[in-house]
Design an enzyme around this catalytic site. Structure first.
Site, PDB file in Angstrom:
ATOM      1  N   GLU A  23      23.879 -89.348  -3.410  1.00 32.00           N
ATOM      2  CA  GLU A  23      23.233 -88.084  -2.910  1.00 32.00           C
ATOM      3  C   GLU A  23      21.887 -88.335  -2.456  1.00 32.00           C
ATOM      4  OE1 GLU A  23      23.522 -84.393  -5.185  1.00 32.00           O
ATOM      5  OE2 GLU A  23      25.627 -84.791  -5.610  1.00 32.00           O
ATOM      6  N   HIS A  83      20.013 -81.569  -0.072  1.00 33.17           N
ATOM      7  CA  HIS A  83      20.617 -82.651  -0.579  1.00 33.17           C
ATOM      8  C   HIS A  83      22.071 -82.650  -0.157  1.00 33.17           C
ATOM      9  CE1 HIS A  83      22.197 -79.718  -3.731  1.00 33.17           C
ATOM     10  NE2 HIS A  83      22.886 -80.630  -3.824  1.00 33.17           N
ATOM     11  N   HIS A  85      26.234 -83.636  -0.585  1.00 32.36           N
ATOM     12  CA  HIS A  85      27.467 -83.957  -1.601  1.00 32.36           C
ATOM     13  C   HIS A  85      28.566 -85.025  -0.671  1.00 32.36           C
ATOM     14  CE1 HIS A  85      27.266 -79.849  -3.822  1.00 32.36           C
ATOM     15  NE2 HIS A  85      26.209 -80.675  -4.272  1.00 32.36           N
ATOM     16  N   ASP A  96      23.755 -77.913  -9.752  1.00 35.87           N
ATOM     17  CA  ASP A  96      22.707 -77.323  -8.703  1.00 35.87           C
ATOM     18  C   ASP A  96      22.326 -76.008  -9.334  1.00 35.87           C
ATOM     19  OD1 ASP A  96      23.241 -79.449  -7.266  1.00 35.87           O
ATOM     20  OD2 ASP A  96      24.628 -78.498  -6.062  1.00 35.87           O
TER      21      ASP A  96
END
Length: 139
Positions: A23, A83, A85, A96
């Site tokens: 990530e 971010h 995935h 998260d």
């Protein structure tokens, strides 16, 4: 709603592809509106220092403070965070949500499989909170 310039979106996507299988993460700067439309002007990449970067992200606190200083020097506000995935859905995970700490800020998530960009605002009431999906407008 969050307005995301095409150039910033493309930079984040490229970082996500280059960072795969880990990530990637960073901070979004621009004009922040708690109850309305936030406009991203720039993105500030950060190193993912999580112990398990394939399934988690964490911005080093010192790096985060340095980014916040740069934002302030440029006259920008913290719009939110981003971010990726790499193998998951473009929505916040339970982790998260557990780590979200910035009420009313946007959390942009890039999924590579399936490819999608989504954004959520963290709505907190005391110690509890939840993500609410927000519309992403690419400008």
């Amino acid at each position: 709603m969050i307005v995301l310039p095409t150039a910033v979106r493309e930079t984040i996507l490229e970082r996500a592809r280059e960072g795969d299988p880990d990530e990637i993460c960073g901070v979004l700067g621009g004009e922040y509106e708690p109850d309305g439309e936030s406009r991203v002007r720039s993105q500030y990449p950060a190193e993912n220092v999580a112990a398990t970067p394939r399934t988690r992200y964490e911005i080093d606190p010192e790096d985060q403070l340095a980014i916040f200083d740069r934002l302030e020097d440029r006259g920008e506000e913290i719009v939110g965070f981003y971010h990726s995935h790499p193998r998951g859905p473009p929505r916040p995970s339970a982790t998260d949500a557990a780590q979200a700490a910035w009420p009313d800020r946007s959390y942009v998530i890039v999924s590579l499989e399936p490819f999608e960009v989504g954004s959520w605002r963290w709505q907190a009431d005391g110690t509890d909170g939840e993500f609410e999906r927000e519309r992403v407008v690419v400008d």
